[in-house]
Scaffold this active site. Sequence first.
Site, PDB file in Angstrom:
ATOM      1  N   CYS A 155       7.515  37.544 -32.366  1.00  0.00           N
ATOM      2  CA  CYS A 155       8.011  38.664 -31.566  1.00  0.00           C
ATOM      3  C   CYS A 155       9.518  38.834 -31.718  1.00  0.00           C
ATOM      4  O   CYS A 155      10.033  39.953 -31.719  1.00  0.00           O
ATOM      5  CB  CYS A 155       7.621  38.505 -30.099  1.00  0.00           C
ATOM      6  N   CYS A 175       9.787  51.760 -28.789  1.00  0.00           N
ATOM      7  CA  CYS A 175       9.410  50.720 -29.752  1.00  0.00           C
ATOM      8  C   CYS A 175       8.523  49.673 -29.095  1.00  0.00           C
ATOM      9  O   CYS A 175       8.768  49.234 -27.972  1.00  0.00           O
ATOM     10  CB  CYS A 175      10.669  50.057 -30.317  1.00  0.00           C
ATOM     11  N   CYS A 200      15.233  49.507 -25.741  1.00  0.00           N
ATOM     12  CA  CYS A 200      13.988  49.366 -26.512  1.00  0.00           C
ATOM     13  C   CYS A 200      13.361  50.722 -26.831  1.00  0.00           C
ATOM     14  O   CYS A 200      12.692  50.874 -27.855  1.00  0.00           O
ATOM     15  CB  CYS A 200      12.972  48.521 -25.727  1.00  0.00           C
ATOM     16  N   CYS A 202       0.597  32.402 -25.287  1.00  0.00           N
ATOM     17  CA  CYS A 202       1.767  32.368 -26.174  1.00  0.00           C
ATOM     18  C   CYS A 202       1.734  31.112 -27.047  1.00  0.00           C
ATOM     19  O   CYS A 202       1.549  29.999 -26.548  1.00  0.00           O
ATOM     20  CB  CYS A 202       3.039  32.398 -25.330  1.00  0.00           C
ATOM     21  N   CYS A 255       2.643  40.008 -31.898  1.00  0.00           N
ATOM     22  CA  CYS A 255       2.129  38.777 -31.302  1.00  0.00           C
ATOM     23  C   CYS A 255       0.726  38.465 -31.813  1.00  0.00           C
ATOM     24  O   CYS A 255      -0.194  39.270 -31.606  1.00  0.00           O
ATOM     25  CB  CYS A 255       2.124  38.879 -29.786  1.00  0.00           C
ATOM     26  N   ASP A 293      18.986  25.559 -20.509  1.00  0.00           N
ATOM     27  CA  ASP A 293      17.610  26.007 -20.343  1.00  0.00           C
ATOM     28  C   ASP A 293      16.767  25.137 -19.406  1.00  0.00           C
ATOM     29  O   ASP A 293      15.885  25.638 -18.717  1.00  0.00           O
ATOM     30  CB  ASP A 293      16.963  26.069 -21.733  1.00  0.00           C
ATOM     31  N   CYS A 316       7.626  44.223 -31.156  1.00  0.00           N
ATOM     32  CA  CYS A 316       7.459  42.831 -30.726  1.00  0.00           C
ATOM     33  C   CYS A 316       6.084  42.607 -30.124  1.00  0.00           C
ATOM     34  O   CYS A 316       5.461  41.551 -30.335  1.00  0.00           O
ATOM     35  CB  CYS A 316       8.550  42.436 -29.744  1.00  0.00           C
ATOM     36  N   CYS A 347       6.841  29.750 -32.054  1.00  0.00           N
ATOM     37  CA  CYS A 347       6.501  30.967 -32.789  1.00  0.00           C
ATOM     38  C   CYS A 347       7.679  31.923 -32.720  1.00  0.00           C
ATOM     39  O   CYS A 347       8.270  32.117 -31.655  1.00  0.00           O
ATOM     40  CB  CYS A 347       5.255  31.609 -32.179  1.00  0.00           C
TER      41      CYS A 347
END
Length: 395
Positions: free
Chosen positions: A243, A190, A187, A213, A197, A133, A193, A240
């Site tokens: 989502c 839908c 998706c 965020c 939030c 990452d 998510c 968090c």
Amino acid sequence: MPVRLKRFLTEEAAAVGFDVVAITTPDAIPQAPERLRYFLDKGRHGSMEWLEETAQRRANPSELWQEVRSIVMLAMNYGPYHDPRQLQQKRDCGAISVYAQNRDYHDIIKGKLKHMASRFAARTGHEVKVFVDTAPVMEKPLAVSAGMGWQGKHTNMVSKDYGSWLFLGSIFTTADLEPDKAGKDSCGSCRACLDACPTNAFPAPYQIDARRCISYLTIENKGAIPTELRSMIGNRIYGCDDCLSACPWNKFAQVAKEAKLQAREELKEPPLDYLLQLDDPSFRALFTGSPVKRIGRDRFLRNVLIATGNSNNPAYIPVVETLLSDPAPVTRGAAVWALSQLTGAGAGAGAGAEHFNQLKQHALKSETEPEVLEEWHNATVMLQKNPNTPQDQDK
């Protein structure tokens, strides 16, 4: 030969703990540069300057390493056994994102990638490089191009087998490998998510504004958390999962089975009163090997104080008062806000405006940091607008 190599990669990936392995090419994400540029031009990266600085390399894998011919994408499932959002009902505990409740996943993934890459290089004679990452690699679009799944409306990877819970890593190689077919968006209509939030960080489906965020605010953001977003953070003290947790595909996902990915007991529901008393040595001891350690004690205490202010529990007032003189301005500022909440500005309970003003007058005798002075000013204004304290009610 290609079939045997793919089988070899699959077997090696499984042996070191990866759940998915797929292959793509460095030219498989042609839309990435334009999409990244749009994100950056909108300023949605906030203070993450490195995204701008590495934009060219990030959007084109060949810019990172010109010799790369194939990219092996690896994924590891870290799905929890429960819905992490349940902890938000326990206001006296801090909520740490699922991925950060054990060892730093960067260390876990990178070690496995290196082992697997060295085995591949020894077998094929081709050069390899591994990335996790922290490197300028757009892993999610590459994973989609390799057929691992699709980027959901929350911009995270979604898999039919593992829902929204996948760690990603990559092995770049000079070997020519047959790429897998790209994944397809599933998706549909839908928007679970997006609706989940707390801070409305999605300007539109498939777009995110990091500045709103909670993961960005509690991890990447080095300064004060914007006042208007603090009450929305609740008891989330590092990251968090809302989502991710809301994704319906999670119900088909397999939960993580390996013990090394399971939460450390002391990080599942850490009590706020304990966290508020952490000094630097105790913070480092508690989060040894954890990604939380990288933000440092001061910013972590900032997050804990926001959660404390949202707790509506005046029992925390004495320990919050001690943090009004903390050496770190970002901690002192958060303590001012937490105190204002607990003395009645938002909760209608606490020690009252008179006690708050006494503490303010004492603090202002030595306070010189502009950001902390602004916190005192804003908190005073808020108390004046909402003087709903026990003392005021008695008058």
